[in-house]
Design a protein around this motif. Structure first.
Motif, short mmCIF file in Angstrom:
data_model
loop_
_atom_site.label_atom_id
_atom_site.label_comp_id
_atom_site.label_asym_id
_atom_site.label_seq_id
_atom_site.Cartn_x
_atom_site.Cartn_y
_atom_site.Cartn_z
N ARG A 1 0.59 -1.01 -0.29
CA ARG A 1 0.04 -0.12 -0.11
C ARG A 1 0.98 1.22 -0.11
O ARG A 1 0.21 2.41 -0.02
CB ARG A 1 -0.60 -0.38 1.04
CG ARG A 1 -1.62 1.67 0.96
CD ARG A 1 -3.03 1.09 2.35
NE ARG A 1 -3.51 2.68 2.98
CZ ARG A 1 -4.67 2.35 2.82
NH1 ARG A 1 -5.33 1.32 3.96
NH2 ARG A 1 -5.38 3.67 3.34
N LEU A 2 2.49 1.25 0.62
CA LEU A 2 3.04 2.54 1.07
C LEU A 2 3.39 2.31 -0.39
O LEU A 2 4.31 3.72 -0.56
CB LEU A 2 4.01 2.12 1.88
CG LEU A 2 4.61 3.57 2.66
CD1 LEU A 2 3.66 4.47 2.53
CD2 LEU A 2 5.45 2.90 3.17
N GLU A 3 3.88 1.64 -1.18
CA GLU A 3 4.29 1.92 -2.69
C GLU A 3 3.37 2.38 -3.18
O GLU A 3 4.07 3.16 -4.01
CB GLU A 3 4.86 0.42 -3.11
CG GLU A 3 5.75 -0.37 -2.45
CD GLU A 3 6.36 -1.78 -2.40
OE1 GLU A 3 5.83 -2.51 -3.34
OE2 GLU A 3 7.98 -1.80 -2.74
N LYS A 4 2.70 1.90 -3.55
CA LYS A 4 1.50 2.24 -4.19
C LYS A 4 1.00 4.01 -3.89
O LYS A 4 0.59 4.98 -4.37
CB LYS A 4 -0.52 1.85 -4.05
CG LYS A 4 -0.24 1.03 -4.42
CD LYS A 4 -2.06 -0.61 -4.76
CE LYS A 4 -2.19 -1.27 -4.63
NZ LYS A 4 -3.33 -2.50 -4.53
N ARG A 5 0.71 4.35 -2.49
CA ARG A 5 0.89 6.07 -1.47
C ARG A 5 2.17 6.62 -2.95
O ARG A 5 2.28 7.58 -3.18
CB ARG A 5 0.42 6.08 -0.75
CG ARG A 5 -0.30 5.60 -0.15
CD ARG A 5 -0.03 5.49 1.29
NE ARG A 5 -0.06 7.00 1.97
CZ ARG A 5 -0.39 7.55 2.99
NH1 ARG A 5 0.50 6.53 4.03
NH2 ARG A 5 -0.20 8.47 3.18
N ASP B 1 10.77 7.39 2.09
CA ASP B 1 11.98 6.76 3.43
C ASP B 1 11.54 6.23 4.33
O ASP B 1 11.54 5.50 4.99
CB ASP B 1 12.13 8.28 4.24
CG ASP B 1 13.56 9.26 2.62
OD1 ASP B 1 13.84 8.53 1.96
OD2 ASP B 1 13.27 10.31 3.49
N GLN B 2 9.92 5.71 4.42
CA GLN B 2 9.25 5.54 5.31
C GLN B 2 8.75 3.82 4.64
O GLN B 2 9.04 3.25 5.21
CB GLN B 2 7.74 5.91 5.55
CG GLN B 2 6.78 5.16 6.59
CD GLN B 2 5.62 6.24 5.85
OE1 GLN B 2 4.83 6.73 5.65
NE2 GLN B 2 5.05 5.92 7.49
N LEU B 3 9.04 3.54 3.19
CA LEU B 3 9.01 2.53 2.30
C LEU B 3 10.44 1.62 3.02
O LEU B 3 10.50 0.26 2.97
CB LEU B 3 8.18 2.64 1.01
CG LEU B 3 8.98 1.60 0.07
CD1 LEU B 3 7.27 0.55 0.52
CD2 LEU B 3 8.34 1.73 -1.67
N ALA B 4 11.29 2.70 2.75
CA ALA B 4 13.06 1.35 3.15
C ALA B 4 13.00 1.87 4.67
O ALA B 4 13.83 0.57 4.88
CB ALA B 4 14.30 2.80 3.04
N PHE B 5 12.40 2.10 5.10
CA PHE B 5 11.81 2.14 6.91
C PHE B 5 10.98 0.64 7.10
O PHE B 5 11.47 -0.49 7.63
CB PHE B 5 12.14 3.03 7.89
CG PHE B 5 11.73 2.23 8.79
CD1 PHE B 5 12.74 2.30 10.05
CD2 PHE B 5 10.52 2.12 9.98
CE1 PHE B 5 12.47 1.84 11.67
CE2 PHE B 5 10.18 1.79 10.60
CZ PHE B 5 11.02 1.92 11.36
N SER C 1 12.73 -1.92 5.58
CA SER C 1 13.73 -2.75 6.85
C SER C 1 13.45 -3.26 8.33
O SER C 1 14.34 -4.75 8.41
CB SER C 1 15.07 -1.41 7.08
OG SER C 1 14.18 -0.84 7.57
N LEU C 2 12.41 -3.55 8.51
CA LEU C 2 12.37 -3.74 9.07
C LEU C 2 11.98 -5.25 9.32
O LEU C 2 11.53 -6.19 10.25
CB LEU C 2 10.39 -3.48 10.31
CG LEU C 2 10.50 -1.92 10.57
CD1 LEU C 2 8.89 -1.30 10.77
CD2 LEU C 2 11.16 -2.33 12.01
N VAL C 3 11.60 -5.79 7.57
CA VAL C 3 11.15 -7.19 7.80
C VAL C 3 12.12 -8.78 7.82
O VAL C 3 11.82 -9.31 8.84
CB VAL C 3 10.17 -7.40 6.32
CG1 VAL C 3 9.94 -9.05 5.60
CG2 VAL C 3 9.89 -6.98 6.07
#
Length: 125
Positions: free
Chosen positions: A76-80, A98-102, A105-107
């Motif tokens: 969903r964040l990639e779509k946004r 930046d939020q997507l990269a974070f 990295s959580l996974v």
């Protein structure tokens, strides 16, 4: 007049600090009121074993959310982020990237925690 007042206040503070320092020194020479942890099980292992199943559930829930397609997911964040780039909103797109990269990295971090917690759960059993 002001300098004299400052000297008197400084002398009073020094006198109080001297009395307080003596009191602290006297108390520190006495035996400590806390006892060291000597018994096994009081080091937190009981609580760790007790809370391991709930922590496993939380990690699984976070991983499902990140891998899903709903709110809080990477997809969903990639779509946004793609939508912001298409609308030429560079500041928003940068923030979302930046939020997507974070989130990405959580996974691996959560997967490693899941493996470590499984080992702890086996140790507790």
């Amino acid at each position: 007049m002001r300098a004299r007042k400052t000297v008197v206040i400084a002398a009073a503070v020094a006198a109080l600090m001297g009395v307080a320092g003596t009191a602290v020194a006297e108390n520190s020479s006495a035996s400590p009121s806390r006892k060291p942890v000597a018994a096994a099980g009081k080091d937190g292992t009981n609580k760790l074993c007790e809370h391991a199943p709930k922590r496993e559930q939380r990690i699984e829930k976070k991983l499902r959310r990140l891998d899903g397609s709903g709110k809080g997911s990477i997809a969903r964040l990639e779509k946004r982020a793609d939508a912001a780039k298409a609308a030429h909103e560079s500041a928003v797109a940068k923030y979302l990237d930046d939020q997507l990269a974070f989130r990405k990295s959580l996974v691996p971090t959560l997967q490693q925690r899941e493996k470590d917690l499984a080992k702890v759960h086996n140790w507790c059993a």
